[in-house]
Structure formats: structure tokens, C-alpha cells
Design a protein around this motif. Structure first.
Motif, PDB file in Angstrom:
ATOM      1  N   ILE A 274       4.817  -2.376  -9.275  1.00  0.00           N
ATOM      2  CA  ILE A 274       4.517  -0.997  -9.672  1.00  0.00           C
ATOM      3  C   ILE A 274       5.360  -0.598 -10.884  1.00  0.00           C
ATOM      4  O   ILE A 274       4.849  -0.023 -11.861  1.00  0.00           O
ATOM      5  N   GLU A 275       6.649  -0.896 -10.840  1.00  0.00           N
ATOM      6  CA  GLU A 275       7.544  -0.517 -11.936  1.00  0.00           C
ATOM      7  C   GLU A 275       7.194  -1.240 -13.228  1.00  0.00           C
ATOM      8  O   GLU A 275       7.248  -0.657 -14.316  1.00  0.00           O
TER       9      GLU A 275
ATOM     10  N   LYS B 175       5.885   0.529 -16.817  1.00  0.00           N
ATOM     11  CA  LYS B 175       6.658   0.384 -18.052  1.00  0.00           C
ATOM     12  C   LYS B 175       5.912  -0.403 -19.128  1.00  0.00           C
ATOM     13  O   LYS B 175       5.924  -0.043 -20.303  1.00  0.00           O
ATOM     14  N   LYS B 176       5.246  -1.493 -18.737  1.00  0.00           N
ATOM     15  CA  LYS B 176       4.657  -2.405 -19.727  1.00  0.00           C
ATOM     16  C   LYS B 176       3.142  -2.520 -19.658  1.00  0.00           C
ATOM     17  O   LYS B 176       2.530  -3.152 -20.532  1.00  0.00           O
TER      18      LYS B 176
ATOM     19  N   GLU C 175       2.558 -12.130 -18.073  1.00  0.00           N
ATOM     20  CA  GLU C 175       3.993 -11.926 -18.245  1.00  0.00           C
ATOM     21  C   GLU C 175       4.669 -11.643 -16.902  1.00  0.00           C
ATOM     22  O   GLU C 175       5.740 -12.202 -16.592  1.00  0.00           O
ATOM     23  N   LEU C 176       4.030 -10.806 -16.095  1.00  0.00           N
ATOM     24  CA  LEU C 176       4.586 -10.486 -14.780  1.00  0.00           C
ATOM     25  C   LEU C 176       4.569 -11.715 -13.874  1.00  0.00           C
ATOM     26  O   LEU C 176       5.472 -11.915 -13.061  1.00  0.00           O
TER      27      LEU C 176
ATOM     28  N   ARG D 111      -2.733  -7.684  -5.449  1.00  0.00           N
ATOM     29  CA  ARG D 111      -1.715  -6.921  -4.741  1.00  0.00           C
ATOM     30  C   ARG D 111      -1.550  -5.535  -5.355  1.00  0.00           C
ATOM     31  O   ARG D 111      -1.397  -4.534  -4.635  1.00  0.00           O
ATOM     32  N   TYR D 112      -1.601  -5.472  -6.674  1.00  0.00           N
ATOM     33  CA  TYR D 112      -1.496  -4.184  -7.363  1.00  0.00           C
ATOM     34  C   TYR D 112      -2.655  -3.265  -6.954  1.00  0.00           C
ATOM     35  O   TYR D 112      -2.465  -2.067  -6.708  1.00  0.00           O
TER      36      TYR D 112
END
Length: 443
Positions: free
Chosen positions: A251-252, A256-257, A263-264, A278-279
Motif C-alpha cells: 500500500i505504501e 508513493k511511486k 520494481e516492487l 494482493r493489492y
């Protein structure tokens, strides 16, 4: 019992293995024993049909010549192969690749990955020569597919299988990985640390391919070593649930990005699609989405919004994820839920209506097709080909997959079977012993 003749390729590599040791010809028993042990270590036959080299060596006398050992080994191999058909007889030692020989000379004995690689190269296992010719290195987190391979996929021979892993193939890959860890003395934790991070350069990629060749031992079809390693990575890393800390990290990061899943993925060492799913679940929970069955009003809303997004949806199927997210918000349901309602129920119903087959139950035709063609697992079935057959007019690949899934689920409820072990014959047995019921209409 019929014992097949040893193939020319197998015979040739038997001699190559001995020649590489300087054992052809060999004067005495000591060298001959070493040669036979090397043949065993090379896994001349598949992992589940290896020779018992100890009993073989004990049967040799001081007068036995290497040529006689070859005959004995060939006879033993043939006996084993009589119960294990070889699909890919063109095999060669893994050390026949110059790049592998160079890597072997530079291995670090303190590094877990290098220890695993060194063990495999020392054993000089036999691998598919075709796969070795197409030793593609994969440096990405995504699973390998022909689409992801791009131009490289065009150069792959049709005999190399990409994707469509069966449960038995997955089990072999996992079992081979466990055997490798146990043989080298590397712990599960150390092994996971080695596979969860992405390769940084071609050398690391080649090392992972070497492990991939080991994972393919005992698997009949020809596959890319990079794909078998990536499959292991997916199966190992995808098996764990997300922790609360990981949920917060997702979530964070997005706040932010943005939705930079690759990348995550590298940061979390998780598969991108897993993180995306999951998101979606986390955002759905935040919105307190509606759950449960759909009613007529819900279905009409979905169809209205889908045709609004693409009036030619039944011909081009072009609805974006953004459109599905908007439809989900309107119905206060998750994206996965509304998209699944469309693809599994509404779209097939509309297509069957236009084809004039809305009241036709094709379950028996589907079962007969699966049995006649010995199609026991979904990855064996060419769904795109299946939907073009007249018997299944109006159906989509998704609707037929859904039908098969329901039949298997019913079979599992009636008989003590696990879902992944149900074959086409099992479905046929269930169907022959159950009452025929008219299928429920979706609309």
C-alpha cells in the motif's frame, strides 16, 4: 519382458563419458570401477530410473574389460528404460558446453549457489542437447512464456515445450530441488535465499540454468532450463501468504511511486502478478465490497457497462483493466469478481444465444472429447482449437474450462479423489454414474 535396444545417442555418450575420464580402453578393475561410478553420476537414465552402480560394480571381476562393462551398463540401462520411455534421446553431458566448463573453473566454494552448481557439474549429468543449444538466460521476475520471450520464441523448435506445467511435472521439479539441497548439504533457508533474488548478470543466469537442467531430470518433455528454474522460483515464492508487514509495504509503495509492479517485485522478492492481485484484494477490503451471488440487476449493469466500454466486445474482446476497475466501483465489487462474472457466465451466455445453442448441454461432448484424446490435464488441452469445433459453438475457452472444473469438483465430492489427480476417465466414470440434470440458466 521386452528390452529395447539402446539408442545410438545413448551408446555414443556412454563411450564419451568413459573417454572423458581416460577410461577407454582401461587396463584394470580400479579404473573400470571409477568409470562405472562416473556413468552413474552422469544420470545416464532419468532420475527415477537410475542404475544401482554399487551392485553393478560388485558383479565385475578383475578380468572384466571396459568393453564388457559397456555391454553390462547398456543392458542395465535398457532394462530400466523398458519402464521409462525416452521422449528425448538426443542427450549430452552438461559439461559439453564450453560456458559451463568456464564457470566450473571460477566457482566459489563458500557460496551456496556455487556449491549447488559445482555439485551438478561434477556429476556431469546428461541433459537435452536441444535445450542446451537454446540455453536462454532469463533475468526477469515474470514467468517465461512465448509472449514474454518475444523474438527468441520464433527460433525455438516446436519440440521444446514452453508453459503448461502439469502437477506431476511440478512435483518432479520440487523433488529434484529437495534432492539437490540434501546432496550438497544446503539448508532450505539458504536455498530460498538463492532463488528469491533476481539474477544480476548473465553469469548468474547461466548458473541458474545449470540448476534448471538438474530440475528437469526425469521430466520427459524437452524444456528450457531457465523456465524450469523460474517455475521452481514461482512455486516456492508463491506458496507463502502475505504478512501484515508486506501488505503495508504494498500500500505504501503504490501511494508513493504508483503501480510499478516490476520494481516492487524486485524489492519484495515476490512475483509481480501476485503483488497486483494482493493489492486488488487489499483495496477491495478497504472499500468493503459487496460479496455473494449476482442478481439480474447486477448482470444487466455489467453488460451495459461492458458494451459501453466496447460495443464490439463479442468480436474483439477489448476491455481494459481501467474499464473493469470502473465497473467494479459502480457495483461495489472487486475487479476480479466482475470480470469473472463476465468471462465465465455472461459472455458465454450471449455467444451461445447468438449461436442458437443456449439450451444445448455440451458436458457429455466435452467429456467424450477429453477421453478420446487422452486429455487429462488442462495444460494438455488446446482450448482455442476446442471452441472452434461445431459441438461447442457459442462457447468460449473460459466457459469450457469452467464446465470441466465443475465436473471435476462434482467427481471429487462423489469419490475420494484429489482435484489435481482427476483424469478424463475419472470424469467419465462420474458422469456415467450420476443422474443427468438440465444445467441452470445464467440469465
Amino acid at each position: 519382458m521386452f528390452v529395447p535396444a539402446l539408442s545410438a545417442n545413448m551408446r555414443r555418450w556412454t563411450r564419451v563419458s568413459l573417454t572423458s575420464l581416460g577410461q577407454w580402453p582401461a587396463p584394470g578393475l580400479g579404473q573400470n570401477v571409477a568409470a562405472v561410478q562416473q556413468l552413474y553420476n552422469c544420470s545416464l537414465v532419468t532420475a527415477s530410473h537410475r542404475l544401482d552402480s554399487c551392485s553393478l560394480v560388485s558383479s565385475l571381476s578383475q578380468q572384466v574389460k571396459t568393453a564388457q562393462i559397456i555391454s553390462i551398463v547398456e543392458a542395465e540401462v535398457c532394462k530400466k528404460l523398458s519402464t521409462a520411455p525416452i521422449h528425448d534421446v538426443a542427450r549430452c553431458p552438461i559439461m559439453s558446453c564450453e560456458e559451463h566448463r568456464e564457470i566450473k573453473d571460477s566457482l566459489d566454494k563458500e557460496n551456496s549457489l556455487d556449491l549447488l552448481v559445482g555439485h551438478i557439474l561434477d556429476a556431469n549429468i546428461l541433459v537435452s542437447s536441444l535445450a542446451l543449444q537454446h540455453n536462454i538466460v532469463w533475468l526477469r521476475a515474470h514467468r517465461i512464456s512465448k509472449t514474454m520471450l518475444g523474438g527468441a520464441a520464433k527460433s525455438l523448435p516446436a519440440s521444446i515445450t514452453v508453459g503448461r506445467f502439469s502437477s506431476s511435472t511440478d512435483n518432479l521439479i520440487i523433488n529434484n530441488w529437495q534432492d539437490l539441497l540434501a546432496s550438497v548439504g544446503v539448508t532450505q533457508e539458504m536455498g530460498i535465499r538463492e532463488i528469491e533474488c533476481l539474477p544480476t548478470d548473465r553469469t548468474v543466469g547461466i548458473k541458474r540454468n545449470i540448476i534448471g537442467y538438474f530440475l528437469l531430470q526425469g521430466i520427459p518433455e524437452v524444456r528450457l532450463a531457465a523456465e524450469s528454474f523460474q517455475r521452481l522460483r514461482v512455486k516456492i515464492l508463491a506458496s507463502g501468504d502475505f504478512s501484515e508487514e508486506e501488505d503495508r509495504e504494498i500500500i505504501e509503495f503504490v501511494e508513493k511511486k504508483g503501480k510499478k509492479w516490476s520494481e516492487l517485485s524486485r524489492k519484495m522478492e515476490r512475483i509481480p502478478n501476485m503483488i497486483l492481485n494482493r493489492y486488488t484484494v487489499l483495496k477491495s477490503k478497504e472499500a468493503l465490497v459487496t460479496e455473494g451471488e449476482y442478481n439480474l440487476e447486477d448482470d444487466c449493469s455489467i453488460m451495459s457497462q461492458v458494451f459501453k466500454a466496447d460495443k464490439d466486445i463479442l468480436t474483439d474482446g477489448n476491455v481494459s483493466r481501467t474499464d473493469w476497475e470502473e465497473i467494479g466501483r459502480l457495483l461495489n465489487r472487486s475487479v476480479t469478481s466482475v470480470q469473472g462474472r463476465w468471462t465465465c457466465y455472461l459472455e458465454p451466455t450471449l455467444r451461445r444465444y447468438h449461436a442458437g445453442t443456449l439450451d444445448t448441454d455440451v458436458r457429455e461432448e466435452l467429456i467424450n472429447y477429453l477421453v478420446e484424446n487422452k486429455l487429462n490435464y488442462p495444460q494438455d488441452i488446446d482450448w482455442d482449437k476446442l471452441v472452434k469445433l461445431p459441438d461447442f459453438a457459442g462457447h468460449t475457452s473460459t466457459s469450457l474450462i469452467h464446465l470441466r472444473h465443475n465436473l471435476i469438483s462434482c467427481a471429487c465430492k462423489k469419490y475420494p479423489m484429489k482435484y489435481g489427480q482427476v483424469t478424463a476417465d475419472d470424469i467419465q466414470h462420474y458422469w456415467d454414474n450420476t443422474s443427468r440434470r438440465k444445467p441452470k440458466q445464467n440469465l
